[in-house]
Write a protein that holds these residues in place. Structure first.
Motif, PDB file in Angstrom:
ATOM      1  N   ARG A 193       0.844  -1.210   0.000  1.00 17.63           N
ATOM      2  CA  ARG A 193       0.000   0.000   0.000  1.00 17.63           C
ATOM      3  C   ARG A 193       0.880   1.261   0.000  1.00 17.63           C
ATOM      4  O   ARG A 193       0.636   2.208  -0.754  1.00 17.63           O
ATOM      5  N   ARG A 194       1.927   1.258   0.836  1.00 14.49           N
ATOM      6  CA  ARG A 194       2.815   2.431   0.915  1.00 14.49           C
ATOM      7  C   ARG A 194       3.466   2.700  -0.437  1.00 14.49           C
ATOM      8  O   ARG A 194       3.608   3.847  -0.865  1.00 14.49           O
ATOM      9  N   GLU A 195       3.878   1.627  -1.115  1.00 15.98           N
ATOM     10  CA  GLU A 195       4.550   1.777  -2.409  1.00 15.98           C
ATOM     11  C   GLU A 195       3.568   2.308  -3.465  1.00 15.98           C
ATOM     12  O   GLU A 195       3.912   3.130  -4.296  1.00 15.98           O
ATOM     13  N   ILE A 196       2.338   1.844  -3.407  1.00 14.64           N
ATOM     14  CA  ILE A 196       1.340   2.288  -4.396  1.00 14.64           C
ATOM     15  C   ILE A 196       0.928   3.738  -4.149  1.00 14.64           C
ATOM     16  O   ILE A 196       0.659   4.484  -5.067  1.00 14.64           O
ATOM     17  N   ASP A 197       0.920   4.134  -2.862  1.00 14.76           N
ATOM     18  CA  ASP A 197       0.523   5.493  -2.491  1.00 14.76           C
ATOM     19  C   ASP A 197      -0.891   5.833  -3.006  1.00 14.76           C
ATOM     20  O   ASP A 197      -1.074   6.739  -3.825  1.00 14.76           O
ATOM     21  N   PRO A 198      -1.886   5.071  -2.550  1.00 12.04           N
ATOM     22  CA  PRO A 198      -3.254   5.301  -3.046  1.00 12.04           C
ATOM     23  C   PRO A 198      -3.786   6.664  -2.635  1.00 12.04           C
ATOM     24  O   PRO A 198      -3.497   7.136  -1.528  1.00 12.04           O
ATOM     25  N   HIS A 199      -4.552   7.275  -3.534  1.00 10.93           N
ATOM     26  CA  HIS A 199      -5.147   8.588  -3.210  1.00 10.93           C
ATOM     27  C   HIS A 199      -6.314   8.861  -4.160  1.00 10.93           C
ATOM     28  O   HIS A 199      -6.408   8.248  -5.235  1.00 10.93           O
ATOM     29  N   PRO A 200      -7.193   9.781  -3.772  1.00 10.66           N
ATOM     30  CA  PRO A 200      -8.336  10.098  -4.631  1.00 10.66           C
ATOM     31  C   PRO A 200      -7.864  10.554  -6.015  1.00 10.66           C
ATOM     32  O   PRO A 200      -6.846  11.236  -6.139  1.00 10.66           O
ATOM     33  N   GLY A 201      -8.591  10.124  -7.026  1.00  9.82           N
ATOM     34  CA  GLY A 201      -8.252  10.501  -8.397  1.00  9.82           C
ATOM     35  C   GLY A 201      -7.335   9.497  -9.067  1.00  9.82           C
ATOM     36  O   GLY A 201      -7.100   9.573 -10.272  1.00  9.82           O
ATOM     37  N   GLN A 202      -6.822   8.542  -8.299  1.00  8.16           N
ATOM     38  CA  GLN A 202      -5.912   7.532  -8.868  1.00  8.16           C
ATOM     39  C   GLN A 202      -6.718   6.286  -9.247  1.00  8.16           C
ATOM     40  O   GLN A 202      -7.466   5.759  -8.418  1.00  8.16           O
ATOM     41  N   ARG A 203      -6.552   5.820 -10.460  1.00  8.15           N
ATOM     42  CA  ARG A 203      -7.298   4.652 -10.914  1.00  8.15           C
ATOM     43  C   ARG A 203      -6.382   3.416 -10.883  1.00  8.15           C
ATOM     44  O   ARG A 203      -5.321   3.420 -11.531  1.00  8.15           O
ATOM     45  N   VAL A 204      -6.791   2.405 -10.123  1.00  4.10           N
ATOM     46  CA  VAL A 204      -5.927   1.236  -9.908  1.00  4.10           C
ATOM     47  C   VAL A 204      -6.620  -0.037 -10.388  1.00  4.10           C
ATOM     48  O   VAL A 204      -7.808  -0.246 -10.131  1.00  4.10           O
ATOM     49  N   LEU A 205      -5.848  -0.914 -11.044  1.00  2.00           N
ATOM     50  CA  LEU A 205      -6.335  -2.252 -11.387  1.00  2.00           C
ATOM     51  C   LEU A 205      -5.614  -3.255 -10.491  1.00  2.00           C
ATOM     52  O   LEU A 205      -4.383  -3.355 -10.517  1.00  2.00           O
ATOM     53  N   ASP A 206      -6.381  -3.995  -9.688  1.00  2.00           N
ATOM     54  CA  ASP A 206      -5.832  -5.042  -8.814  1.00  2.00           C
ATOM     55  C   ASP A 206      -6.077  -6.381  -9.510  1.00  2.00           C
ATOM     56  O   ASP A 206      -7.175  -6.931  -9.469  1.00  2.00           O
ATOM     57  N   VAL A 207      -5.031  -6.879 -10.172  1.00  2.00           N
ATOM     58  CA  VAL A 207      -5.143  -8.112 -10.964  1.00  2.00           C
ATOM     59  C   VAL A 207      -5.036  -9.314 -10.025  1.00  2.00           C
ATOM     60  O   VAL A 207      -4.257  -9.303  -9.077  1.00  2.00           O
ATOM     61  N   ALA A 208      -5.830 -10.363 -10.317  1.00  2.00           N
ATOM     62  CA  ALA A 208      -5.854 -11.561  -9.466  1.00  2.00           C
ATOM     63  C   ALA A 208      -6.175 -11.150  -8.032  1.00  2.00           C
ATOM     64  O   ALA A 208      -5.469 -11.512  -7.089  1.00  2.00           O
ATOM     65  N   CYS A 209      -7.247 -10.403  -7.888  1.00  2.00           N
ATOM     66  CA  CYS A 209      -7.571  -9.730  -6.612  1.00  2.00           C
ATOM     67  C   CYS A 209      -8.021 -10.691  -5.522  1.00  2.00           C
ATOM     68  O   CYS A 209      -8.091 -10.314  -4.352  1.00  2.00           O
ATOM     69  N   GLY A 210      -8.344 -11.940  -5.874  1.00  2.00           N
ATOM     70  CA  GLY A 210      -8.796 -12.889  -4.859  1.00  2.00           C
ATOM     71  C   GLY A 210     -10.020 -12.371  -4.122  1.00  2.00           C
ATOM     72  O   GLY A 210     -10.990 -11.910  -4.749  1.00  2.00           O
ATOM     73  N   THR A 211      -9.971 -12.416  -2.799  1.00  2.00           N
ATOM     74  CA  THR A 211     -11.124 -11.978  -1.999  1.00  2.00           C
ATOM     75  C   THR A 211     -11.171 -10.461  -1.837  1.00  2.00           C
ATOM     76  O   THR A 211     -11.992  -9.952  -1.081  1.00  2.00           O
ATOM     77  N   GLY A 212     -10.254  -9.753  -2.499  1.00  2.00           N
ATOM     78  CA  GLY A 212     -10.348  -8.292  -2.549  1.00  2.00           C
ATOM     79  C   GLY A 212      -9.648  -7.558  -1.415  1.00  2.00           C
ATOM     80  O   GLY A 212      -9.885  -6.356  -1.226  1.00  2.00           O
ATOM     81  N   ALA A 213      -8.760  -8.231  -0.688  1.00  2.00           N
ATOM     82  CA  ALA A 213      -8.130  -7.588   0.476  1.00  2.00           C
ATOM     83  C   ALA A 213      -7.319  -6.347   0.075  1.00  2.00           C
ATOM     84  O   ALA A 213      -7.434  -5.294   0.707  1.00  2.00           O
ATOM     85  N   VAL A 214      -6.516  -6.470  -0.990  1.00  2.78           N
ATOM     86  CA  VAL A 214      -5.700  -5.324  -1.406  1.00  2.78           C
ATOM     87  C   VAL A 214      -6.585  -4.238  -2.022  1.00  2.78           C
ATOM     88  O   VAL A 214      -6.438  -3.048  -1.729  1.00  2.78           O
ATOM     89  N   SER A 215      -7.561  -4.671  -2.835  1.00  2.73           N
ATOM     90  CA  SER A 215      -8.490  -3.692  -3.435  1.00  2.73           C
ATOM     91  C   SER A 215      -9.106  -2.821  -2.331  1.00  2.73           C
ATOM     92  O   SER A 215      -9.193  -1.597  -2.459  1.00  2.73           O
ATOM     93  N   ARG A 216      -9.494  -3.477  -1.244  1.00  3.33           N
ATOM     94  CA  ARG A 216     -10.171  -2.774  -0.154  1.00  3.33           C
ATOM     95  C   ARG A 216      -9.259  -1.734   0.511  1.00  3.33           C
ATOM     96  O   ARG A 216      -9.653  -0.596   0.772  1.00  3.33           O
ATOM     97  N   ILE A 217      -8.006  -2.153   0.756  1.00  2.00           N
ATOM     98  CA  ILE A 217      -7.062  -1.235   1.416  1.00  2.00           C
ATOM     99  C   ILE A 217      -6.849   0.006   0.535  1.00  2.00           C
ATOM    100  O   ILE A 217      -6.859   1.137   1.014  1.00  2.00           O
ATOM    101  N   LEU A 218      -6.689  -0.223  -0.762  1.00  2.14           N
ATOM    102  CA  LEU A 218      -6.426   0.899  -1.676  1.00  2.14           C
ATOM    103  C   LEU A 218      -7.653   1.807  -1.779  1.00  2.14           C
ATOM    104  O   LEU A 218      -7.540   3.037  -1.783  1.00  2.14           O
ATOM    105  N   ALA A 219      -8.827   1.169  -1.841  1.00  4.07           N
ATOM    106  CA  ALA A 219     -10.077   1.953  -1.945  1.00  4.07           C
ATOM    107  C   ALA A 219     -10.311   2.765  -0.677  1.00  4.07           C
ATOM    108  O   ALA A 219     -10.780   3.904  -0.738  1.00  4.07           O
ATOM    109  N   ASP A 220      -9.955   2.201   0.477  1.00  3.90           N
ATOM    110  CA  ASP A 220     -10.110   2.942   1.737  1.00  3.90           C
ATOM    111  C   ASP A 220      -9.228   4.190   1.765  1.00  3.90           C
ATOM    112  O   ASP A 220      -9.498   5.127   2.509  1.00  3.90           O
ATOM    113  N   HIS A 221      -8.159   4.178   0.963  1.00  3.38           N
ATOM    114  CA  HIS A 221      -7.281   5.354   0.900  1.00  3.38           C
ATOM    115  C   HIS A 221      -7.628   6.251  -0.281  1.00  3.38           C
ATOM    116  O   HIS A 221      -6.840   7.114  -0.661  1.00  3.38           O
TER     117      HIS A 221
END
Ligand SMILES: C[S@@+](CC[C@H](N)C(=O)[O-])C[C@H]1O[C@@H](n2cnc3c(N)ncnc32)[C@H](O)[C@@H]1O
Length: 247
Positions: free
Chosen positions: A44-72
């Motif tokens: 998450r720190r490396e991606i530096d998620p923020h509003p306005g940033q569009r991210v594709l989480d490939v092979a997202c599984g149950t969505g754990a990473v997607s959720r963390i990025l979306a929360d930011h």
């Protein structure tokens, strides 16, 4: 019931993940002895998620990473080819306003060229039968100047850690898996796929081959996991040059 093996036939891999989807996060947390949140934090720190940033989480599984990025604040698309995983992801995080989940194949992404600021894949690319094709697809859908972040099991850089890790995977893990997983065979595949996965430097060379620049990686937990990154050149074009350009 066919188990996945190192051939990584897509039908076998997706049905294996269908079977483990319900207990996947719990099994993961137990097997990683609680280190998964740390690896996710670093990602998450490396991606530096923020509003306005569009991210594709490939092979997202149950969505754990997607959720963390979306929360930011990022606007996240989570994609996976396992119907079981996507169903779990939607059940857990489907009501989040910043996330969309969809079923799809990493080697044939159902998106237009140049639309994501960041593409990322956590513990997924190792399971793809044609990982270089997935990297090419991730490159294609990334905007020029955008980035890729890959979090994946890798190879310990310290001999003692490597020995402890192999012992854990060979001796302790099979017993733990029998207690916590609905599909112990899936975790035999986990260990063999990690052992067969390329080293940090080889994977970095794959990213360069795919066209990324500023390629680098960071070892996490002595290289048990590596976090790879790269940037699509600002000048990049993904289409074959037109005849005018060739002249
Ligand atoms: C070990 S899980 C990781 C899930 C998630 N990214 C995480 O960090 O928890 C690997 C995932 O890769 C997915 N996968 C494997 N090959 C794929 C492919 N070709 N296209 C899309 N998803 C794929 C599987 O269905 C599975 O959900």
């Amino acid at each position: 019931m066919t188990s996945a093996d190192l051939e990584k036939r897509p039908a076998d891999v997706s049905s294996m993940f269908d079977r483990v989807s319900r207990n996947y996060d719990l099994t993961n947390d137990v097997l990683s002895v609680g280190t998964t949140p740390y690896w996710r934090f670093k990602t998450r720190r490396e991606i530096d998620p923020h509003p306005g940033q569009r991210v594709l989480d490939v092979a997202c599984g149950t969505g754990a990473v997607s959720r963390i990025l979306a929360d930011h604040g990022s606007e996240v698309t989570g994609l996976d080819f396992s119907q079981g995983m996507i169903t779990e992801a939607i059940a857990r995080h489907g009501d989040h306003p910043n996330i969309t989940f969809q079923q799809g194949d990493a080697t044939d992404l159902p998106f237009e060229d140049n639309i994501f600021d960041v593409t990322t894949v956590s513990f997924g690319i190792r399971n793809v039968q044609e990982p270089k094709k997935a990297l090419a697809e991730m490159y294609r859908v990334t905007k020029p100047g955008g980035r890729i972040l890959v979090c994946e099991f890798s190879h310990p850089t310290n001999g003692l850690v490597g020995w402890g890790y192999d012992t854990y995977m060979n001796v302790a893990m099979p017993s733990i898996v029998k207690l916590v997983s609905s599909d112990p065979e899936a975790y035999e595949y986990l260990f063999s796929s990690i052992q067969a996965w390329p080293t940090q430097t080889t994977f970095a060379s794959w990213l360069r081959e795919a066209g990324y620049e500023q390629v680098a990686y960071r070892n996490l937990t002595y290289g048990i996991v590596a976090l790879h990154r790269g940037r699509k050149p600002r000048s990049a074009t993904v289409h074959a040059p037109s005849s005018q350009e060739i002249q």
